[in-house]
Design an enzyme around this catalytic site. Structure first.
Site, mmCIF file in Angstrom:
data_model
loop_
_atom_site.group_PDB
_atom_site.id
_atom_site.type_symbol
_atom_site.label_atom_id
_atom_site.label_comp_id
_atom_site.label_asym_id
_atom_site.label_seq_id
_atom_site.Cartn_x
_atom_site.Cartn_y
_atom_site.Cartn_z
ATOM 1 N N GLU A 138 0.788 -1.245 0.000
ATOM 2 C CA GLU A 138 0.000 0.000 0.000
ATOM 3 C C GLU A 138 0.817 1.291 0.000
ATOM 4 O O GLU A 138 0.538 2.192 0.784
ATOM 5 C CB GLU A 138 -0.964 -0.015 1.192
ATOM 6 C CG GLU A 138 -1.853 -1.241 1.212
ATOM 7 C CD GLU A 138 -2.789 -1.318 2.418
ATOM 8 O OE1 GLU A 138 -2.583 -0.572 3.381
ATOM 9 O OE2 GLU A 138 -3.719 -2.151 2.386
ATOM 10 N N GLU A 245 -6.413 -10.566 -1.291
ATOM 11 C CA GLU A 245 -7.235 -10.292 -0.094
ATOM 12 C C GLU A 245 -8.710 -10.168 -0.456
ATOM 13 O O GLU A 245 -9.417 -9.273 0.028
ATOM 14 C CB GLU A 245 -6.747 -9.013 0.602
ATOM 15 C CG GLU A 245 -5.259 -9.007 0.928
ATOM 16 C CD GLU A 245 -4.823 -7.792 1.766
ATOM 17 O OE1 GLU A 245 -5.685 -7.096 2.314
ATOM 18 O OE2 GLU A 245 -3.606 -7.564 1.853
HETATM 19 C C1 HAH Z 1 -5.558 -4.584 3.999
HETATM 20 N N1 HAH Z 1 -5.685 -3.173 3.900
HETATM 21 C C2 HAH Z 1 -4.196 -5.019 4.541
HETATM 22 O O1 HAH Z 1 -3.314 -5.320 3.479
HETATM 23 C C3 HAH Z 1 -4.290 -6.236 5.455
HETATM 24 O O2 HAH Z 1 -3.022 -6.495 5.983
HETATM 25 C C4 HAH Z 1 -5.280 -5.958 6.564
HETATM 26 O O3 HAH Z 1 -5.336 -7.061 7.461
HETATM 27 C C5 HAH Z 1 -6.602 -5.690 5.976
HETATM 28 C C6 HAH Z 1 -6.692 -5.087 4.783
HETATM 29 C C7 HAH Z 1 -6.853 -2.727 3.203
HETATM 30 C C8 HAH Z 1 -7.202 -1.286 3.335
HETATM 31 C C9 HAH Z 1 -8.274 -0.810 2.645
HETATM 32 O O4 HAH Z 1 -8.971 -1.628 1.861
HETATM 33 C C10 HAH Z 1 -8.644 0.549 2.726
HETATM 34 C C11 HAH Z 1 -7.942 1.416 3.530
HETATM 35 C C12 HAH Z 1 -6.879 0.939 4.233
HETATM 36 C C13 HAH Z 1 -6.508 -0.408 4.136
#
Ligand code: HAH
Length: 334
Positions: A138, A245
């Site tokens: 990210e 994911e």
């Molecule tokens: C993900 N971020 C991460 O990669 C993972 O490690 C965590 O457990 C859950 C989700 C997603 C995310 C998003 O869709 C929107 C804003 C911030 C983060």
């Protein structure tokens, strides 16, 4: 490979075995409470939180591999492969990484030293046991034209922190498959930024082998043409792809209701259709997609119960709160 028991629902991983691995995020609880489902339906797992920086490396000289090792043991005992998630991220990273006890900001050299030490120690510990690593998670901004999000990695190391992370990972394990992972990755504006970022890294000769498409969707927000365009755009870079994911929230963007206690059967039917369309599309691109992972196993344990609205129930996965197959699973096994 998961067993195909007679008189049971067929296995998801077995059903898709000729196209890609089918994975799930698990945690130290679900490897016990959801063990049966995981064994039967998945041939890849990702630790939901246990391999993040704050879990593995809470203090400068303290590594705690216990909970993550338990997950790896579970995987090995059941012949399941594992993805490594995640080495460098702006979240779930302790403050000591970026500042000392007196609150003084650490220098570029100190931060790179910490990054290298962390990557070498973690990848060394799991050498040969992870079939890929999310090296950076990210990094791309959701806002306007800005490429990289503001983060302490970017502010204190500089924009080359990604390249450094991939070089350290490659140095730690030259055999490892190294991924860049991000969300909102099918949004056309963000897609082009992720494309540009990875292309820049590749043009510099940085060892990066794949892009992880997180795939956190909302039921009414899935534009199949955009998913397809993202897959094609990323694949044009010549890298491997994984859906890392996947989940489909039953809430629309902007819906903040907290009082819904049961899923609407009509929404579950729509969710089943969306899952089926997505998997059909992923199958068409099986030559570039190596694995499709859902972010959880069953609806009783999902990060979406706490995000983006704390304390509301969501039902984004393929098995219900009682661990029974949902309509979505039936559609995927058709
Ligand atoms: C993900 N971020 C991460 O990669 C993972 O490690 C965590 O457990 C859950 C989700 C997603 C995310 C998003 O869709 C929107 C804003 C911030 C983060």
């Amino acid at each position: 490979m998961p067993k195909q028991a007679p008189n049971q629902v067929p296995s998801l991983a077995v059903r898709y075995a000729s196209w890609f691995k089918v994975g799930a995020a698990v945690n130290h609880r679900t490897i016990a409470t959801h063990a049966e489902l995981i064994r039967q339906h998945f041939n890849s797992i990702t630790a939901e939180n246990e391999m993040k920086f704050e879990s593995l490396h809470p203090k400068p000289h303290t590594f705690d591999f216990g909970p993550a090792d338990d997950i790896l043991d579970f995987a090995k005992q059941n012949g399941i492969q594992m993805r490594g998630h995640t080495l460098v991220w702006h979240n779930q990273t302790p403050h000591w990484v970026f500042q000392n006890d007196s609150g003084e900001v650490r220098s570029r050299a100190e931060l790179l030293g910490t990054m290298r030490h962390h990557i070498h120690t973690v990848m060394g510990h799991y050498q040969g046991n992870m079939y890929c690593w999310d090296v950076v998670n990210e990094a791309v901004s959701d806002e306007g034209e800005t490429l990289l999000r503001p983060s302490r990695w970017r502010e204190q190391v500089g924009e080359d922190y990604l390249a450094q992370a991939f070089w350290y990972a490659h140095e730690a394990d030259p055999e490892a498959q190294l991924f860049y992972n991000d969300y909102n990755e099918t949004n056309p504006t963000k897609r082009e930024k992720i494309y540009r970022l990875v292309k820049d890294l590749l043009d510099q000769g940085v060892p990066i082998h794949g892009i992880g498409l997180q795939g956190h969707f909302k039921l009414d927000g899935i534009v199949l043409d955009e998913v397809k365009a993202a897959i094609e755009r990323y694949a044009s870079l010549g890298v491997r792809l994984q859906v890392t994911e996947l989940d489909i929230s039953l809430y629309d963007l902007g819906d903040r209701r907290k009082d819904i206690t049961h899923p609407d059967p009509e929404r579950l039917a729509q969710q089943a259709e969306r899952y089926e369309e997505l998997f059909d599309l992923f199958r068409q691109y099986a030559s570039v997609i190596d694995a499709v992972t859902t972010w959880g196993v069953a609806d009783d344990e999902t990060w979406l119960d706490g995000f983006p609205v704390k304390g509301r129930k969501d039902w984004p996965l393929l098995f219900d709160v009682e661990h029974q197959p949902k309509p979505a699973l039936a559609h995927l096994l058709r």
